[in-house]
Write a protein that holds these residues in place. Structure first.
Motif, short mmCIF file in Angstrom:
data_model
loop_
_atom_site.label_atom_id
_atom_site.label_comp_id
_atom_site.label_asym_id
_atom_site.label_seq_id
_atom_site.Cartn_x
_atom_site.Cartn_y
_atom_site.Cartn_z
N GLU A 283 4.57 -9.65 -2.26
CA GLU A 283 5.31 -10.51 -3.20
C GLU A 283 6.52 -11.15 -2.54
OE1 GLU A 283 4.19 -7.73 -7.11
OE2 GLU A 283 6.21 -7.73 -6.27
N LEU A 284 7.11 -10.44 -1.57
CA LEU A 284 8.30 -10.95 -0.88
C LEU A 284 7.93 -11.83 0.32
CD1 LEU A 284 10.43 -7.68 -0.95
CD2 LEU A 284 10.84 -9.75 -2.30
N GLY A 285 6.64 -11.98 0.58
CA GLY A 285 6.21 -12.83 1.68
C GLY A 285 6.30 -12.18 3.05
N VAL A 286 6.42 -10.86 3.09
CA VAL A 286 6.50 -10.15 4.38
C VAL A 286 5.40 -9.10 4.46
CG1 VAL A 286 8.94 -10.59 4.83
CG2 VAL A 286 8.29 -8.63 3.41
N ASP A 287 4.24 -9.40 3.91
CA ASP A 287 3.16 -8.42 3.86
C ASP A 287 2.70 -7.97 5.24
OD1 ASP A 287 2.37 -11.26 3.58
OD2 ASP A 287 0.35 -10.49 3.93
N GLN A 288 2.85 -8.83 6.26
CA GLN A 288 2.41 -8.44 7.60
C GLN A 288 3.23 -7.27 8.15
OE1 GLN A 288 2.43 -11.98 10.02
NE2 GLN A 288 0.33 -12.50 9.44
N ALA A 289 4.45 -7.10 7.65
CA ALA A 289 5.28 -6.00 8.12
C ALA A 289 4.68 -4.64 7.79
CB ALA A 289 6.69 -6.11 7.53
N LEU A 290 3.86 -4.59 6.73
CA LEU A 290 3.34 -3.30 6.27
C LEU A 290 1.81 -3.22 6.31
CD1 LEU A 290 5.66 -2.55 3.21
CD2 LEU A 290 5.90 -1.77 5.56
N THR A 291 1.18 -4.12 7.05
CA THR A 291 -0.29 -4.07 7.08
C THR A 291 -0.80 -2.76 7.67
OG1 THR A 291 -0.21 -5.29 9.18
CG2 THR A 291 -0.64 -6.57 7.18
N PHE A 292 0.01 -2.10 8.53
CA PHE A 292 -0.43 -0.84 9.11
C PHE A 292 -0.66 0.23 8.04
CE2 PHE A 292 4.09 -0.18 8.70
CZ PHE A 292 4.24 1.17 8.45
N LEU A 293 0.01 0.08 6.87
CA LEU A 293 -0.17 1.06 5.81
C LEU A 293 -1.56 0.99 5.20
CD1 LEU A 293 3.27 1.02 3.93
CD2 LEU A 293 2.38 2.77 5.50
N ARG A 294 -2.23 -0.14 5.33
CA ARG A 294 -3.62 -0.21 4.85
C ARG A 294 -4.50 0.75 5.64
NH1 ARG A 294 -4.44 -4.08 1.21
NH2 ARG A 294 -2.93 -5.78 1.06
N GLU A 295 -4.27 0.82 6.94
CA GLU A 295 -5.07 1.73 7.75
C GLU A 295 -4.65 3.18 7.49
OE1 GLU A 295 -8.03 3.10 10.12
OE2 GLU A 295 -7.73 1.15 9.19
N VAL A 296 -3.35 3.41 7.24
CA VAL A 296 -2.88 4.75 6.87
C VAL A 296 -3.62 5.23 5.63
CG1 VAL A 296 -0.90 6.02 5.95
CG2 VAL A 296 -0.61 4.55 7.94
N ASP A 297 -3.71 4.36 4.63
CA ASP A 297 -4.41 4.68 3.39
C ASP A 297 -5.90 4.88 3.65
OD1 ASP A 297 -4.64 5.15 0.65
OD2 ASP A 297 -4.78 3.01 0.14
N ALA A 298 -6.49 4.02 4.47
CA ALA A 298 -7.93 4.10 4.75
C ALA A 298 -8.27 5.40 5.49
CB ALA A 298 -8.37 2.89 5.56
N ILE A 299 -7.44 5.77 6.47
CA ILE A 299 -7.67 7.03 7.19
C ILE A 299 -7.64 8.20 6.21
CG2 ILE A 299 -6.66 8.66 8.86
CD1 ILE A 299 -5.61 6.14 10.36
N ASN A 300 -6.66 8.16 5.31
CA ASN A 300 -6.52 9.25 4.34
C ASN A 300 -7.75 9.37 3.45
OD1 ASN A 300 -4.80 11.33 3.11
ND2 ASN A 300 -4.87 10.01 1.32
N GLN A 301 -8.27 8.25 2.98
CA GLN A 301 -9.47 8.28 2.15
C GLN A 301 -10.68 8.74 2.96
OE1 GLN A 301 -9.46 7.75 -1.23
NE2 GLN A 301 -7.24 7.70 -0.89
N ARG A 302 -10.70 8.36 4.23
CA ARG A 302 -11.83 8.70 5.08
C ARG A 302 -11.92 10.21 5.31
NH1 ARG A 302 -10.83 4.70 8.74
NH2 ARG A 302 -10.07 6.05 10.42
N ARG A 303 -10.79 10.89 5.34
CA ARG A 303 -10.81 12.32 5.62
C ARG A 303 -11.51 13.11 4.53
NH1 ARG A 303 -11.44 13.16 10.16
NH2 ARG A 303 -10.64 15.28 10.12
N ARG A 304 -11.25 12.75 3.28
CA ARG A 304 -11.93 13.49 2.20
C ARG A 304 -13.42 13.17 2.19
NH1 ARG A 304 -8.30 11.29 -2.74
NH2 ARG A 304 -6.67 11.83 -1.26
#
Length: 446
Positions: A283-304
């Motif tokens: 929303e603030l136009g700086v989404d690229q700063a936190l794109t790494f969190l998508r992979e953090v979330d994906a890794i977490n889902q992948r473990r279960r």
């Protein structure tokens, strides 16, 4: 001092009882009638070590009461707001409807019963920019109150300790220096018993205070997902993630905490907070700063999902009609919280694939019965494991990590265990004739 706590879920109820413990007169407000009635009787609506005693003491000594009537907060000098900010059903962003509803009711009371120098103190985890919006809202309603953001850093299982003796206290103050200084001094009064322990008190602006909690949770989630990603590599190469993590932990720049690979994190904070953080960055136009969190979330889902796949491989591809004992339902030990629980995810997936699943947990079974009445449960590990062809440890309660392999082996059909938390000693279980599989652990290790 008379205080109010708006929202008496996990955060609010613990905060209200803790403020009463510090000697304040506290009224807690919640829209859930059953919850208010239980709290008013001194009965905790959730499990948290040390909370029941704190709650009963506050209620019995008359310093703490609970109500559904917002009008009962009239006359309070400080209003703590700790309502839930869950993830929206339609996306990653935080749902602030509960916060806005609480503020609407609170400001109406404050307008009718003004208290000079009153504070509205936000405790909830919110998107950056929320505090400034609420301060503007106060002005538009003619309420002469100062908004302060005072984020909580509670760990489930340690919530009372983290409220009464936190490792830091943060005040997010408005730009108006005079109003901010007055708010700081009043909060210092409220927290005098806490600050006397000498922990750091950080004074900053709204935006920094709002970002502290989500930044802390995002860092923690990143550290957990990092070691879980390394566990995937360890499984592919024959390395042992537990020894690797031990070596990493000796580096003072990294440290050993939260480097235990497993089925990942869950609960009501980390998953939804990192998603809301990403949404707000967009929303603030700086989404690229936190794109790494998508992979953090994906890794977490992948473990279960990986834990489910491990069970499938153990049975040659299909779990249908195979008896599986699952040790743990809550997302972590010392809690009855089932929100986004990896253990519960694995249990429901296996049930959905036709497995004969039996779940046990020292505390969380009542909640499990209420939400998933079709899932079989047992009162303890031994009962759950009768005739089991596979045991899965998914919540590291001491009740489970302290089990004797030989004793448990006497009731199972097959001595096979998947250690989803890497909390057991493989050599000890293998010596008792068990087939042991950990998350990213080598079958043999030096």
């Amino acid at each position: 001092m008379k205080l109010s706590v708006i929202g008496c879920g996990y955060l609010g109820a613990v905060h209200a009882a803790s403020m009463a413990e510090l000697g304040h007169e506290v009224v807690g407000v919640d829209v859930d009638v059953d919850r208010v009635e239980r709290l008013s009787r001194g009965e905790p609506p959730f499990y948290e070590p040390g909370f029941a005693e704190l709650l009963r003491r506050g209620v019995d000594e008359g310093r703490l009461r609970f109500t559904t009537d917002m009008g009962d907060v009239a006359g309070a000098r400080v209003h703590f707001v700790g309502v839930g900010t869950p993830q929206r059903e339609s996306g990653y962003a935080a749902d602030l409807s509960h916060l806005d509803a609480a503020m609407t009711s609170l400001l109406a009371v404050m307008a009718d019963h003004p208290v000079p120098g009153a504070l509205v103190v936000g405790k909830s985890t919110v998107p950056v920019g929320t505090a400034a919006r609420l301060q503007e809202w106060c002005g538009s309603e003619g309420v002469a109150a100062t908004v302060v953001w005072n984020p909580e850093f509670l760990r489930e299982g340690f919530a009372v300790q983290d409220t009464l003796t936190p490792d830091r206290v943060v005040y997010g103050l408005p730009e108006d220096r005079a109003a901010g200084e007055a708010a700081r001094d009043l909060l210092d009064e409220v927290y005098a018993g806490v600050l006397s322990h000498g922990m750091p008190r950080l004074v900053t602006n709204y935006q920094t205070a709002e970002l502290v909690k989500v930044a802390a949770n995002s860092f923690l989630a990143t550290k957990i997902s990092f070691i879980n990603a390394i566990a995937e590599l360890c499984e592919a190469t024959g390395a042992d993630v537990t020894r690797l993590a031990e070596a990493l932990g000796h580096d003072e720049r990294i440290g050993p905490k939260f480097l235990r690979a497993g089925v990942g994190f869950g609960g009501g904070c980390l998953p939804k907070d990192i998603r809301a953080f990403m949404a707000r960055a967009g929303e603030l136009g700086v989404d690229q700063a936190l794109t790494f969190l998508r992979e953090v979330d994906a890794i977490n889902q992948r473990r279960r999902q990986h834990a489910v796949a491990m069970a499938e491989r153990h049975f040659g591809g299909s779990v249908r009609d195979r008896r599986v004992a699952i040790l743990g339902a809550a997302f972590k030990p010392d809690s009855d919280d089932l929100r986004d629980s990896p253990a519960l995810y694995v249990a429901t997936r296996l049930v959905g694939q036709g497995a004969d699943v039996v779940v046990t947990d020292p505390i969380a079974l009542p909640g499990l019965h209420a939400r998933y009445p079709h899932i079989q449960t047992a009162p303890n590990a031994r009962a759950a494991c009768v005739d089991a062809e596979l045991v899965m440890l998914l919540t590291e309660w001491t009740d489970f990590t302290g089990l004797e392999p030989d004793q448990l082996g006497s009731v199972v059909k097959e001595r096979a265990i998947i250690d989803g938390r890497n909390a057991l000693d493989p050599a000890r279980w293998e010596a008792a004739g068990w087939s042991y599989r950990g998350m990213g652990r080598a079958s043999t290790t030096w």
